[in-house]
Enzyme design. Structure first.
Site, PDB file in Angstrom:
ATOM      1  N   TYR A   1      28.057  39.864  44.294  1.00 23.24           N
ATOM      2  CA  TYR A   1      27.013  39.117  43.602  1.00 23.24           C
ATOM      3  C   TYR A   1      27.403  37.663  43.448  1.00 23.24           C
ATOM      4  O   TYR A   1      28.561  37.280  43.680  1.00 23.24           O
ATOM      5  CB  TYR A   1      26.730  39.747  42.234  1.00 23.24           C
ATOM      6  CG  TYR A   1      27.791  39.497  41.182  1.00 23.24           C
ATOM      7  CD1 TYR A   1      29.024  40.124  41.253  1.00 23.24           C
ATOM      8  CD2 TYR A   1      27.564  38.622  40.123  1.00 23.24           C
ATOM      9  CE1 TYR A   1      29.999  39.886  40.285  1.00 23.24           C
ATOM     10  CE2 TYR A   1      28.524  38.391  39.155  1.00 23.24           C
ATOM     11  CZ  TYR A   1      29.747  39.021  39.241  1.00 23.24           C
ATOM     12  OH  TYR A   1      30.710  38.781  38.300  1.00 23.24           O
TER      13      TYR A   1
ATOM     14  N   LYS B   1      33.943  38.663  44.892  1.00 18.31           N
ATOM     15  CA  LYS B   1      33.066  38.743  43.711  1.00 18.31           C
ATOM     16  C   LYS B   1      32.258  40.032  43.799  1.00 18.31           C
ATOM     17  O   LYS B   1      31.052  40.037  44.074  1.00 18.31           O
ATOM     18  CB  LYS B   1      32.171  37.502  43.624  1.00 18.31           C
ATOM     19  CG  LYS B   1      31.595  37.282  42.223  1.00 18.31           C
ATOM     20  CD  LYS B   1      31.059  35.889  42.076  1.00 18.31           C
ATOM     21  CE  LYS B   1      30.233  35.690  40.822  1.00 18.31           C
ATOM     22  NZ  LYS B   1      30.953  35.873  39.563  1.00 18.31           N
TER      23      LYS B   1
HETATM   24  N1  PLP Z   1      36.294  34.627  37.095  1.00 19.85           N
HETATM   25  C1  PLP Z   1      35.529  35.717  36.926  1.00 19.85           C
HETATM   26  C2  PLP Z   1      36.176  37.055  36.799  1.00 19.85           C
HETATM   27  C3  PLP Z   1      34.125  35.593  36.866  1.00 19.85           C
HETATM   28  O1  PLP Z   1      33.364  36.694  36.705  1.00 19.85           O
HETATM   29  C4  PLP Z   1      33.552  34.298  36.951  1.00 19.85           C
HETATM   30  C5  PLP Z   1      32.105  34.115  36.887  1.00 19.85           C
HETATM   31  O2  PLP Z   1      31.348  35.029  36.648  1.00 19.85           O
HETATM   32  C6  PLP Z   1      34.394  33.186  37.108  1.00 19.85           C
HETATM   33  C7  PLP Z   1      35.758  33.398  37.195  1.00 19.85           C
HETATM   34  C8  PLP Z   1      33.832  31.805  37.203  1.00 19.85           C
HETATM   35  O3  PLP Z   1      33.220  31.594  38.463  1.00 19.85           O
HETATM   36  P1  PLP Z   1      32.041  30.555  38.642  1.00 19.85           P
HETATM   37  O4  PLP Z   1      32.572  29.232  38.175  1.00 19.85           O
HETATM   38  O5  PLP Z   1      31.774  30.562  40.098  1.00 19.85           O
HETATM   39  O6  PLP Z   1      30.904  31.028  37.813  1.00 19.85           O
END
Ligand code: PLP
Length: 285
Positions: A33, A149
């Site tokens: 996602y 992700k």
């Molecule tokens: N780390 C995790 C585990 C996350 O789920 C997220 C965002 O949902 C992030 C880091 C931050 O990522 P981003 O800056 O792309 O939202």
């Protein structure tokens, strides 16, 4: 106004937006996602999000369901139909629907695509940023490929629920050597006593946050002292500042870790300045 979601080629009323019981996302968390920020009705950092999506899909050998240009159209159309000005758009791609079997389904199985969008209360997020948030540390019990992700977020769910039970807003995962990896849904940062910004390097131990990437550009542009390295929970307790980054809250100051105040217990100057300047560096399209 009723919400509209995109499900496998159709825009449907959100309350009727369903996937099949044998969708592999539902059965096996076999999907990935993205969550993108929407500002002024426009997508923030679309390219970085879609590139990360492609990487996540490649790592899991799930086919890209449509061209990136077509995905961009679906994201924008979902934003438009929901009249989102400041909010978030969520995109999920799974390996599709197939009779339940651990093995990959037939190659012609079409990936499932779901997109939803909603406004968020920006003033509320700003108020939180003005006060700063508390975090608690929890053991990092996730699998090794958290750089993907994936929708397999059960450890994150439990960690964030533990944070809530402790009166905190975010959980920081800590690896077996006592180093902070990242937040339950954010990347973790500290500012040391001598003013150096520190965040863990984007190896396999953390998600390569899009917001993290943009903050790195702000740091470089402003010539701030920066080290990409691990930091321990002990070091974080003694830090001058701490903050987290994510698409949904950009830069969010952390004012307490495990009940101990960070610095003077108020949002730090560096985090506050990064939050202020962030929109100048994020790409809005
Ligand atoms: N780390 C995790 C585990 C996350 O789920 C997220 C965002 O949902 C992030 C880091 C931050 O990522 P981003 O800056 O792309 O939202």
């Amino acid at each position: 106004m009723s919400r509209i979601s995109y499900v496998n080629g159709r825009y449907v009323a959100h309350r009727d937006a369903m996937v099949h019981v044998e969708d592999r996302g539902y059965q096996f968390a076999d999907g990935v996602y993205e969550v993108c920020q929407v500002r002024g009705g426009r997508l923030v950092d679309e390219e970085r999000h879609l590139q990360r999506l492609v990487r996540s899909l490649c790592e899991l050998r799930i086919a890209l369901p449509m061209t990136l240009a077509a995905l961009g159209v679906v994201l924008r159309e979902t934003i438009r139909r929901n009249r989102v000005r400041d909010g978030l758009v969520y995109l999920q791609v799974t390996r599709g629907v197939a009779r339940r079997d651990f093995l990959f389904p037939a190659p012609e199985t079409r990936p499932s695509v779901v997109v939803s969008a909603r406004n968020i209360d920006e003033a509320k997020v700003d108020r939180s940023a003005g006060e700063g948030i508390a975090v608690v540390t929890v053991p990092d019990n996730r699998w090794e490929r958290v750089d993907i992700k994936s929708v397999s977020l059960l450890p994150n769910v439990l960690a964030k629920e533990a944070a809530r039970a402790a009166g905190a807003r975010e959980a920081w995962f800590v690896d077996k050597d006592g180093f902070v990896t990242e937040g339950g849904s954010s990347n973790a940062w500290i500012v040391t006593r001598d003013g150096t910004l520190v965040t863990r390097s984007a190896d396999f131990g953390i998600l390569r946050g899009v917001t993290r990437g943009v903050v790195l550009s702000v740091i470089a542009a402003q010539n701030l002292a920066f080290e990409e390295r691990q930091f321990s929970v002990e070091e974080a307790y003694g830090a001058r500042e701490a903050f987290v980054t994510s698409a949904s809250q950009t830069v969010m100051p952390v004012v307490a870790i495990d009940g101990r105040p960070v610095g003077n217990g108020a949002p730090g100057l560096v985090a506050t300045a990064l939050r202020r300047d962030f929109p100048d560096y994020a790409k809005v399209g």
